[in-house]
Design a protein around this motif. Sequence first.
Motif, PDB file in Angstrom:
ATOM      1  N   ARG A 156     -29.774   3.408 -19.171  1.00 17.60           N
ATOM      2  CA  ARG A 156     -29.869   2.551 -17.993  1.00 17.60           C
ATOM      3  C   ARG A 156     -28.617   1.680 -17.908  1.00 17.60           C
ATOM      4  O   ARG A 156     -28.244   1.028 -18.867  1.00 17.60           O
ATOM      5  CB  ARG A 156     -31.108   1.663 -18.081  1.00 17.60           C
ATOM      6  N   VAL A 157     -27.998   1.695 -16.731  1.00 17.09           N
ATOM      7  CA  VAL A 157     -26.827   0.868 -16.465  1.00 17.09           C
ATOM      8  C   VAL A 157     -27.284  -0.260 -15.551  1.00 17.09           C
ATOM      9  O   VAL A 157     -27.753  -0.020 -14.440  1.00 17.09           O
ATOM     10  CB  VAL A 157     -25.696   1.677 -15.792  1.00 17.09           C
ATOM     11  N   GLY A 158     -27.156  -1.490 -16.018  1.00 19.10           N
ATOM     12  CA  GLY A 158     -27.607  -2.635 -15.232  1.00 19.10           C
ATOM     13  C   GLY A 158     -26.592  -3.060 -14.192  1.00 19.10           C
ATOM     14  O   GLY A 158     -25.380  -2.979 -14.398  1.00 19.10           O
ATOM     15  N   HIS A 159     -27.110  -3.506 -13.049  1.00 12.84           N
ATOM     16  CA  HIS A 159     -26.288  -4.057 -11.963  1.00 12.84           C
ATOM     17  C   HIS A 159     -26.909  -5.397 -11.598  1.00 12.84           C
ATOM     18  O   HIS A 159     -27.641  -5.508 -10.611  1.00 12.84           O
ATOM     19  CB  HIS A 159     -26.287  -3.147 -10.739  1.00 12.84           C
ATOM     20  N   MET A 160     -26.647  -6.397 -12.416  1.00 17.04           N
ATOM     21  CA  MET A 160     -27.292  -7.685 -12.192  1.00 17.04           C
ATOM     22  C   MET A 160     -26.304  -8.812 -12.433  1.00 17.04           C
ATOM     23  O   MET A 160     -25.451  -8.721 -13.327  1.00 17.04           O
ATOM     24  CB  MET A 160     -28.493  -7.859 -13.119  1.00 17.04           C
ATOM     25  N   GLY A 161     -26.451  -9.861 -11.636  1.00 24.15           N
ATOM     26  CA  GLY A 161     -25.634 -11.045 -11.821  1.00 24.15           C
ATOM     27  C   GLY A 161     -24.158 -10.734 -11.777  1.00 24.15           C
ATOM     28  O   GLY A 161     -23.659 -10.129 -10.819  1.00 24.15           O
ATOM     29  N   PRO A 162     -23.409 -11.102 -12.825  1.00 25.57           N
ATOM     30  CA  PRO A 162     -21.958 -10.937 -12.793  1.00 25.57           C
ATOM     31  C   PRO A 162     -21.484  -9.487 -12.802  1.00 25.57           C
ATOM     32  O   PRO A 162     -20.330  -9.223 -12.498  1.00 25.57           O
ATOM     33  CB  PRO A 162     -21.479 -11.669 -14.051  1.00 25.57           C
ATOM     34  N   THR A 163     -22.353  -8.525 -13.138  1.00 22.81           N
ATOM     35  CA  THR A 163     -21.933  -7.125 -13.095  1.00 22.81           C
ATOM     36  C   THR A 163     -22.378  -6.426 -11.815  1.00 22.81           C
ATOM     37  O   THR A 163     -22.219  -5.217 -11.699  1.00 22.81           O
ATOM     38  CB  THR A 163     -22.461  -6.344 -14.319  1.00 22.81           C
ATOM     39  N   ALA A 164     -22.903  -7.154 -10.874  1.00 24.17           N
ATOM     40  CA  ALA A 164     -23.354  -6.553  -9.610  1.00 24.17           C
ATOM     41  C   ALA A 164     -22.230  -6.558  -8.582  1.00 24.17           C
ATOM     42  O   ALA A 164     -22.362  -7.079  -7.480  1.00 24.17           O
ATOM     43  CB  ALA A 164     -24.584  -7.278  -9.077  1.00 24.17           C
TER      44      ALA A 164
END
Length: 200
Positions: A156-164
Amino acid sequence: MLVTGPNKCLGCPPSLSIVAASPRAWAHMKANPTAPRDSILSVLDWEEAWISGHPFPFTPSVAELNGLDAGLDRYIAEGPETVWARHARTAAAMRAGVKAMGLDLWAAEEAFASPTATAIRLPEGVDETALRTLMQTDFGVVVSSGRAETFNKLIRVGHMGPTAYPMYAVIALTALHGAMARLTDRPLNLGAAIEAAAAI
Protein backbone atom coordinates in the motif's frame (compact mmCIF):
# COMPACT_ATOMS: atom_id res chain seq x y z
CA MET A 1 -19.42 9.93 17.78
CA LEU A 2 -16.61 10.49 15.34
CA VAL A 3 -13.03 9.49 16.11
CA THR A 4 -10.17 10.14 13.71
CA GLY A 5 -6.41 10.46 13.63
CA PRO A 6 -5.06 13.82 12.42
CA ASN A 7 -1.70 12.27 11.57
CA LYS A 8 -3.09 10.99 8.28
CA CYS A 9 -4.63 13.45 5.81
CA LEU A 10 -4.02 16.52 8.00
CA GLY A 11 -0.32 15.64 8.20
CA CYS A 12 -0.17 16.19 11.97
CA PRO A 13 2.01 14.37 14.51
CA PRO A 14 0.93 10.81 15.31
CA SER A 15 -0.52 9.80 18.69
CA LEU A 16 -3.33 12.36 18.77
CA SER A 17 -7.02 11.59 18.32
CA ILE A 18 -9.82 13.93 17.35
CA VAL A 19 -13.15 13.03 18.93
CA ALA A 20 -16.50 14.68 18.22
CA ALA A 21 -19.65 13.76 20.12
CA SER A 22 -23.19 14.84 19.35
CA PRO A 23 -25.47 16.20 22.08
CA ARG A 24 -27.25 12.84 22.03
CA ALA A 25 -23.95 11.00 22.61
CA TRP A 26 -23.06 13.26 25.56
CA ALA A 27 -26.50 12.68 27.09
CA HIS A 28 -26.17 8.93 26.62
CA MET A 29 -22.76 8.83 28.35
CA LYS A 30 -23.93 11.03 31.23
CA ALA A 31 -26.95 8.77 31.78
CA ASN A 32 -24.69 5.72 32.11
CA PRO A 33 -23.67 5.38 35.78
CA THR A 34 -20.89 2.94 34.89
CA ALA A 35 -19.23 5.20 32.29
CA PRO A 36 -15.69 6.02 33.47
CA ARG A 37 -15.34 9.36 35.21
CA ASP A 38 -12.34 11.22 36.60
CA SER A 39 -9.83 8.99 34.81
CA ILE A 40 -7.82 8.82 31.61
CA LEU A 41 -10.54 6.46 30.30
CA SER A 42 -13.28 9.05 30.69
CA VAL A 43 -14.63 10.68 27.55
CA LEU A 44 -16.97 12.69 29.77
CA ASP A 45 -14.01 14.54 31.28
CA TRP A 46 -13.30 16.02 27.84
CA GLU A 47 -16.71 17.59 27.22
CA GLU A 48 -15.61 21.16 27.87
CA ALA A 49 -11.84 20.79 27.51
CA TRP A 50 -11.96 22.53 24.13
CA ILE A 51 -13.30 25.77 25.66
CA SER A 52 -10.66 28.39 26.37
CA GLY A 53 -9.93 28.54 30.08
CA HIS A 54 -11.23 25.03 30.81
CA PRO A 55 -8.56 22.56 31.94
CA PHE A 56 -7.50 19.44 30.11
CA PRO A 57 -8.26 16.27 32.09
CA PHE A 58 -4.52 15.52 32.20
CA THR A 59 -1.28 17.19 31.13
CA PRO A 60 -1.35 17.57 27.33
CA SER A 61 1.53 17.22 24.91
CA VAL A 62 1.90 20.85 23.94
CA ALA A 63 4.13 20.07 20.95
CA GLU A 64 1.52 17.71 19.48
CA LEU A 65 -1.27 20.22 20.04
CA ASN A 66 0.80 22.90 18.30
CA GLY A 67 1.30 20.44 15.43
CA LEU A 68 -2.46 19.87 15.25
CA ASP A 69 -3.05 23.63 15.30
CA ALA A 70 -0.60 24.11 12.41
CA GLY A 71 -2.16 21.25 10.43
CA LEU A 72 -5.64 22.70 10.85
CA ASP A 73 -4.37 26.15 9.82
CA ARG A 74 -2.92 24.65 6.61
CA TYR A 75 -6.14 22.75 5.91
CA ILE A 76 -8.34 25.81 6.38
CA ALA A 77 -6.02 28.05 4.34
CA GLU A 78 -5.97 25.60 1.42
CA GLY A 79 -9.68 24.86 1.67
CA PRO A 80 -11.36 21.46 2.16
CA GLU A 81 -12.36 20.93 -1.47
CA THR A 82 -8.84 21.74 -2.68
CA VAL A 83 -7.29 19.34 -0.14
CA TRP A 84 -9.71 16.57 -1.13
CA ALA A 85 -9.02 17.14 -4.84
CA ARG A 86 -5.24 17.07 -4.26
CA HIS A 87 -5.48 13.71 -2.47
CA ALA A 88 -7.69 12.29 -5.23
CA ARG A 89 -5.39 13.60 -7.98
CA THR A 90 -2.32 12.06 -6.32
CA ALA A 91 -4.05 8.68 -5.99
CA ALA A 92 -5.26 8.84 -9.59
CA ALA A 93 -1.71 9.59 -10.76
CA MET A 94 -0.37 6.63 -8.78
CA ARG A 95 -3.04 4.26 -10.08
CA ALA A 96 -2.47 5.36 -13.68
CA GLY A 97 1.27 4.85 -13.26
CA VAL A 98 0.88 1.41 -11.69
CA LYS A 99 -1.28 0.21 -14.58
CA ALA A 100 0.98 1.75 -17.24
CA MET A 101 4.01 0.13 -15.60
CA GLY A 102 2.39 -3.28 -16.08
CA LEU A 103 1.20 -4.03 -12.56
CA ASP A 104 -2.31 -4.58 -11.22
CA LEU A 105 -4.30 -2.67 -8.65
CA TRP A 106 -5.72 -4.65 -5.75
CA ALA A 107 -9.20 -3.10 -6.00
CA ALA A 108 -11.53 -5.15 -8.19
CA GLU A 109 -12.77 -1.88 -9.70
CA GLU A 110 -10.99 1.44 -9.66
CA ALA A 111 -14.18 3.08 -8.40
CA PHE A 112 -13.51 1.33 -5.07
CA ALA A 113 -9.94 2.64 -4.80
CA SER A 114 -9.22 5.05 -1.98
CA PRO A 115 -8.01 8.61 -2.57
CA THR A 116 -5.66 8.18 0.40
CA ALA A 117 -3.84 4.97 -0.52
CA THR A 118 -3.13 2.78 -3.53
CA ALA A 119 -3.07 -0.99 -3.02
CA ILE A 120 -0.89 -2.75 -5.60
CA ARG A 121 -1.20 -6.49 -6.24
CA LEU A 122 2.18 -8.22 -6.04
CA PRO A 123 3.19 -10.41 -8.98
CA GLU A 124 3.66 -14.09 -8.27
CA GLY A 125 6.99 -14.78 -6.60
CA VAL A 126 7.67 -11.24 -5.35
CA ASP A 127 8.19 -11.17 -1.60
CA GLU A 128 6.42 -8.22 -0.01
CA THR A 129 8.94 -7.76 2.80
CA ALA A 130 11.90 -7.80 0.40
CA LEU A 131 10.15 -5.29 -1.88
CA ARG A 132 9.31 -2.88 0.96
CA THR A 133 12.83 -3.18 2.35
CA LEU A 134 14.45 -2.38 -1.00
CA MET A 135 12.11 0.55 -1.59
CA GLN A 136 13.05 2.00 1.79
CA THR A 137 16.77 1.28 1.98
CA ASP A 138 17.70 1.94 -1.65
CA PHE A 139 15.18 4.61 -2.62
CA GLY A 140 14.05 6.20 0.65
CA VAL A 141 10.37 5.42 0.02
CA VAL A 142 8.32 3.80 2.78
CA VAL A 143 5.24 1.78 1.84
CA SER A 144 2.99 -0.47 3.90
CA SER A 145 2.29 -4.17 3.75
CA GLY A 146 -0.96 -5.98 3.45
CA ARG A 147 -2.65 -7.12 6.64
CA ALA A 148 -4.02 -10.51 7.70
CA GLU A 149 -5.20 -12.38 4.59
CA THR A 150 -3.65 -9.77 2.24
CA PHE A 151 -0.14 -10.04 3.76
CA ASN A 152 2.46 -10.81 1.08
CA LYS A 153 -0.18 -10.26 -1.60
CA LEU A 154 -0.06 -6.47 -1.90
CA ILE A 155 1.69 -3.29 -0.87
CA ARG A 156 0.00 0.00 0.00
CA VAL A 157 1.31 3.41 -1.03
CA GLY A 158 -0.14 6.19 1.11
CA HIS A 159 -1.27 9.55 -0.28
CA MET A 160 -1.94 11.54 2.85
CA GLY A 161 -0.96 14.89 4.26
CA PRO A 162 2.47 16.00 3.06
CA THR A 163 2.74 13.15 0.53
CA ALA A 164 -0.59 13.93 -1.14
CA TYR A 165 1.01 15.73 -4.07
CA PRO A 166 1.28 14.10 -7.51
CA MET A 167 5.09 14.35 -7.52
CA TYR A 168 5.14 11.86 -4.66
CA ALA A 169 3.33 9.38 -6.89
CA VAL A 170 6.15 9.76 -9.42
CA ILE A 171 8.74 9.17 -6.67
CA ALA A 172 6.87 6.09 -5.41
CA LEU A 173 6.55 4.68 -8.93
CA THR A 174 10.28 5.14 -9.52
CA ALA A 175 11.13 3.38 -6.25
CA LEU A 176 8.65 0.59 -6.99
CA HIS A 177 10.15 0.01 -10.43
CA GLY A 178 13.72 0.06 -9.12
CA ALA A 179 12.98 -2.43 -6.35
CA MET A 180 10.88 -4.70 -8.57
CA ALA A 181 13.69 -4.82 -11.16
CA ARG A 182 15.89 -6.46 -8.52
CA LEU A 183 13.28 -9.01 -7.49
CA THR A 184 11.72 -10.19 -10.73
CA ASP A 185 12.47 -10.61 -14.43
CA ARG A 186 8.98 -9.39 -15.28
CA PRO A 187 9.28 -6.51 -17.77
CA LEU A 188 7.95 -3.27 -16.28
CA ASN A 189 7.80 0.07 -18.08
CA LEU A 190 8.92 2.98 -15.90
CA GLY A 191 8.74 5.51 -18.74
CA ALA A 192 5.10 4.68 -19.43
CA ALA A 193 4.35 4.83 -15.70
CA ILE A 194 5.83 8.30 -15.33
CA GLU A 195 4.06 9.55 -18.45
CA ALA A 196 0.72 8.21 -17.25
CA ALA A 197 1.15 9.74 -13.79
CA ALA A 198 2.26 13.09 -15.24
CA ALA A 199 -0.77 13.13 -17.55
CA ILE A 200 -3.04 13.18 -14.48
